[in-house]
Write an enzyme that holds these catalytic residues in place. Sequence first.
Site, PDB file in Angstrom:
ATOM      1  N   GLY A  96       0.831  -1.215   0.000  1.00 37.32           N
ATOM      2  CA  GLY A  96       0.000   0.000   0.000  1.00 37.32           C
ATOM      3  C   GLY A  96       0.851   1.244   0.000  1.00 37.32           C
ATOM      4  O   GLY A  96       2.087   1.184   0.036  1.00 37.32           O
ATOM      5  N   GLY A  98       2.627   3.425   1.573  1.00 40.74           N
ATOM      6  CA  GLY A  98       3.232   3.559   2.901  1.00 40.74           C
ATOM      7  C   GLY A  98       3.798   4.945   3.143  1.00 40.74           C
ATOM      8  O   GLY A  98       4.008   5.365   4.279  1.00 40.74           O
ATOM      9  N   ARG A  99       4.092   5.620   2.046  1.00 41.31           N
ATOM     10  CA  ARG A  99       4.600   6.994   2.182  1.00 41.31           C
ATOM     11  C   ARG A  99       4.137   7.850   1.016  1.00 41.31           C
ATOM     12  O   ARG A  99       4.809   8.791   0.624  1.00 41.31           O
ATOM     13  CB  ARG A  99       6.110   6.993   2.271  1.00 41.31           C
ATOM     14  N   LYS A 119       5.031  12.004  -2.271  1.00 42.92           N
ATOM     15  CA  LYS A 119       5.799  10.855  -1.798  1.00 42.92           C
ATOM     16  C   LYS A 119       6.721  11.350  -0.691  1.00 42.92           C
ATOM     17  O   LYS A 119       7.536  12.249  -0.922  1.00 42.92           O
ATOM     18  CB  LYS A 119       6.607  10.259  -2.950  1.00 42.92           C
ATOM     19  N   ASP A 131       8.847   4.940   8.343  1.00 40.53           N
ATOM     20  CA  ASP A 131       8.603   6.318   8.788  1.00 40.53           C
ATOM     21  C   ASP A 131       7.757   7.165   7.833  1.00 40.53           C
ATOM     22  O   ASP A 131       7.430   8.318   8.141  1.00 40.53           O
ATOM     23  CB  ASP A 131       9.937   7.020   9.064  1.00 40.53           C
ATOM     24  N   ARG A 182       4.374  13.838  -7.365  1.00 41.95           N
ATOM     25  CA  ARG A 182       4.391  13.184  -8.668  1.00 41.95           C
ATOM     26  C   ARG A 182       2.997  13.187  -9.273  1.00 41.95           C
ATOM     27  O   ARG A 182       1.988  13.261  -8.561  1.00 41.95           O
ATOM     28  CB  ARG A 182       5.013  11.800  -8.599  1.00 41.95           C
ATOM     29  N   ASP A 258       3.923  -4.577  -7.516  1.00 39.55           N
ATOM     30  CA  ASP A 258       3.390  -3.351  -6.910  1.00 39.55           C
ATOM     31  C   ASP A 258       4.026  -2.112  -7.539  1.00 39.55           C
ATOM     32  O   ASP A 258       3.558  -0.994  -7.313  1.00 39.55           O
ATOM     33  CB  ASP A 258       3.605  -3.343  -5.393  1.00 39.55           C
TER      34      ASP A 258
HETATM   35  P1  AMP Z   1       9.197   0.456  -2.763  1.00 42.56           P
HETATM   36  O1  AMP Z   1      10.273  -0.569  -2.636  1.00 42.56           O
HETATM   37  O2  AMP Z   1       9.670   1.869  -2.606  1.00 42.56           O
HETATM   38  O3  AMP Z   1       8.380   0.274  -3.999  1.00 42.56           O
HETATM   39  O4  AMP Z   1       8.228   0.239  -1.515  1.00 42.56           O
HETATM   40  C1  AMP Z   1       7.633  -0.998  -1.181  1.00 42.56           C
HETATM   41  C2  AMP Z   1       6.587  -0.758  -0.130  1.00 42.56           C
HETATM   42  O5  AMP Z   1       7.180  -0.233   1.056  1.00 42.56           O
HETATM   43  C3  AMP Z   1       5.502   0.227  -0.511  1.00 42.56           C
HETATM   44  O6  AMP Z   1       4.300  -0.205   0.067  1.00 42.56           O
HETATM   45  C4  AMP Z   1       5.983   1.524   0.095  1.00 42.56           C
HETATM   46  O7  AMP Z   1       4.939   2.412   0.356  1.00 42.56           O
HETATM   47  C5  AMP Z   1       6.614   1.017   1.379  1.00 42.56           C
HETATM   48  N1  AMP Z   1       7.675   1.918   1.876  1.00 42.56           N
HETATM   49  C6  AMP Z   1       8.915   2.081   1.362  1.00 42.56           C
HETATM   50  N2  AMP Z   1       9.615   2.979   2.075  1.00 42.56           N
HETATM   51  C7  AMP Z   1       8.797   3.408   3.065  1.00 42.56           C
HETATM   52  C8  AMP Z   1       8.928   4.340   4.145  1.00 42.56           C
HETATM   53  N3  AMP Z   1      10.042   5.010   4.350  1.00 42.56           N
HETATM   54  N4  AMP Z   1       7.861   4.502   4.941  1.00 42.56           N
HETATM   55  C9  AMP Z   1       6.716   3.815   4.747  1.00 42.56           C
HETATM   56  N5  AMP Z   1       6.536   2.928   3.784  1.00 42.56           N
HETATM   57  C10 AMP Z   1       7.554   2.718   2.944  1.00 42.56           C
HETATM   58 MG    MG Z   2       6.843   0.835  -4.795  1.00 36.79          MG
END
Ligand code: AMP
Ligand code: MG
Length: 501
Positions: A96, A98-99, A119, A131, A182, A258
Amino acid sequence: MNDRIDLAVWSAAPLDPCYATLGAPYHQPVAPTPLSQPILLHHSATLARELGLDGAAMGSPELLATLVGNNPWPGYVPHASVYAGHQFGTFVPQLGDGRALMIAELRTQDGRHLELQLKGAGRTPYSRGADGRAVLRSSIREYLCSEAMHALGVPTTRCLSVAGAADPVFRETTETAAVVCRVAPSFVRFGHFEFFYHRGAHQYLASLADHVIDTHFQHLAGQPDRYAAWLGEVVERTARLMAQWQTLGFCHGVMNTDNFSILGLTIDYGPFGFLDHFNPHHICNHSDDAGRYAYSAQPEVGQWNCAQLLQATLPLLPGTPEQAVEIAQEIYARYAPVYSQAALRGWADKLGLRELHDGDADLLNSFLGVLHRGKSDFTRSFRHLARVRTDADTPAIGVREEIADLAAFDAWITDYRARLTAEQNTDDDARADGMNRVNPKYILRNHLAQAAIEQAQQGDTAELDRLAKLLARPFDEQPEMERYAAEPPEGQRHIEVSCSS
Ligand code: AMP
Ligand code: MG
């Protein structure tokens, strides 16, 4: 939060809530976490104009507050969406935003629906203990690369702005926070469908699919057989996107489902990289030990990801479960020929070939073999190929300088000249013009991004600005910027890029 914002000051495009109307269980309202004293580091003037935001608006403290999450977009409640995904081949049932937070949906003057997402604006219900922040380094990389990809003609999410603040963010070391805004027609990912399918909540698939179709595939809206037709288009867009990545030497780094867009956009710029010297086995994400997402693996991963999407949307297909699987298999089978056709056409364009002949794949592969064996720079070698004259007595000035294995290259160039002559493609200047429109001179090499990041970390955005302007015209000769087309200096060839962002 200050909700008394004068919309007239911004004169932005009007709100156009579509995704917002889906409501629960697709997304939840979330208030962003404010940043202290944010500074706008850069913005895309062209994208701002598309959104009805002029220079004055982009300079206003009110809009900046909105673009980092300190103030809401007037009339819109920010929200985070839920999705799942296959990460490095393993299914993760809940990921989901997450940030990420959607802060507005707008209708542009020319009638396009565009969504704005922050983001790094703080925790959401999907942060899973993290975080919710993003660091300056990764935010600048995402900002520069999404705008660069757009200028290269690759479907991508875009970036309106990147803003920084002094708030600390803890990664391997203590860094500072940044937020990008974005922009894309949709941020729906393959993983959104996987979430509902794999938890057995199939009743939610159709509304999500209909939202995507009604908003983004309007020619299919309301048709009884729309889901199969729509999925076919998604598969084909994905295949064509992979062909574009390959021909530009772009490596995504984290091709989890994702991170795959339902519109076939490049999304989620993390440890991406462009090839420097040509190496088909190049792995740009140093956490990817097995090379699952190596350069040469990308087309197949794109296909595998389509299979995951088709699995997750099986309940939408008509007939018995067996008939649905059969339809899904037919849709899946469209990937390979569309990819091959797009890749062949893309590579032929890079070689300046107008027609497709038997043997062209061999001609290409033997050129790539010369580059690989000699560790020649991918982008420079293709760019310089435009200087080859069909007249065998005229030496291939420029391109030979890129090549280590000259004996193999000279043999290849004889075949290449013969191939050009075979299609009467001997107007060297016209061919060079065409080739220079597909073989970029300037790409976002890691060391260039790194220099802009290090300056920005010291509070100086001059290099960021220079690079953004350069990469907005990647195919144009920009003589005063020649050194930006060079290979990375020794010692900066292998800047490691991690997932930590
Ligand atoms: P990504 O590898 O950036 O595509 O992220 C994979 C998942 O981890 C997604 O659901 C992001 O929203 C979550 N995520 C990555 N970094 C963070 C962060 N610093 N805080 C919260 N969620 C994160
Ligand atoms: Mg991602």
